[in-house]
Design a protein around this motif. Structure first.
Motif: not given
Length: 293
Positions: A225-242
């Motif tokens: 599991x990623x750490x809560x608050x980690x940026x979700x990336x598609x390539x190098x672009x942020x698209x959200x937060x976990x």
């Protein structure tokens, strides 16, 4: 059936002859439709339409003194009580923090063998079961009475996450998110037919214009599991937060247009360098507007 006492929840009581109208003019849910044994999901918003605190609310039977009990995050109980008192003005209303006396027992995965007082079904999703407002010291006695196994609150959290029901402070930040972004419109948390309440104009505009571009979505983790608050990336672009995660599942707050573009382009999603997928890819598709006849 399972039951867990939720240590992160508190209870606020609002009573008095003006209590129903007072609350109905403030919050997103229709308090007029409440009655003992029934619960509703709602929130108090800022005038700009962002969530100050979300909660579950039920009406107290007259035999228990009447009024309304609000099941809210413990960390925001004082904030909620203070805000309600601020709006009280000359209304014949009392606001009382019962956190020292009452807490929340959640039950799920089965039917109650008995129906204790101050029990109501969770209105957000029937698979979240029931809430029972009780003193913490009675949790084992109540679990035995209703025929439930008393388990750790982490098991309830895993159920909540699997169902994709966001939790403030983990899956979104209070005073920074609109109800649509946390799916309150899909979880019976906003009544669009009731009268005015604080922040109503902004929420109604988002509903009628379909302008919500950020949404909470369910994700499936393909490893740790990623750490809560980690940026979700598609390539190098942020698209959200976990947000919160458990048992290979999680909740993310994403820009649905950006995620849809990433899916169309065949781009993988990652958070903290770890792979993840949308559990329901169609959740990021905005339905095409139908032409007017």
């Amino acid at each position: 059936m399972k039951a867990a006492f939720l240590p992160d929840r508190s209870v606020i009581k609002v009573a008095g002859e003006d209590a129903r109208n007072f609350l109905n003019g403030l919050v997103t849910t229709d308090v007029d439709r409440l009655k003992p044994g029934l619960g509703r999901f709602g929130a108090l918003l800022t005038p700009q339409g962002k969530i100050v605190v979300d909660f579950l609310i039920t009406e107290v039977p007259s035999g228990h003194g009447g009024g309304f009990l609000i099941d809210c995050p413990k960390a925001l109980a004082d904030t909620l009580a203070t805000k309600l008192k601020f709006y009280k003005l000359r209304a014949k209303v009392t606001v009382e923090d019962l956190s020292a006396d009452l807490g929340v027992l959640a039950t799920w995965d089965g039917q109650l063998a008995a129906q204790p007082d101050l029990t109501f079904a969770d209105p957000r999703d029937e698979r979240l079961g029931h809430r029972i407002l009780i003193p913490e010291q009675l949790k084992q006695k109540l679990a035995d009475l209703i025929g439930a196994e008393l388990v750790d609150a982490s098991e309830y959290e895993a159920q909540r996450i699997a169902l994709g029901v966001p939790r403030g402070g983990l899956d979104f930040m209070y005073s920074d998110a609109f109800p649509h972004e946390t799916n309150m419109d899909r979880l019976a948390g906003v009544d669009f037919d009731k009268g005015c309440y604080v922040g109503q104009e902004v929420v109604s505009r988002m509903q009628h214009r379909g302008t919500a571009r950020t949404r909470s979505v369910k994700v499936v983790l393909e490893g740790p599991s990623p750490e809560a608050g980690a940026a979700i990336l598609a390539g190098d672009k942020q698209v959200g937060t976990i947000g919160s995660t458990a048992d290979g599942k999680g909740i993310a707050l994403v820009r649905i247009d950006r995620v849809a573009d990433a899916l169309d382009a065949g781009q993988a999603l990652t958070a903290g360098g770890l792979a993840l997928k949308l559990a329901e890819p169609e959740a990021v598709r905005i339905p095409a507007k139908q032409p007017v006849a």
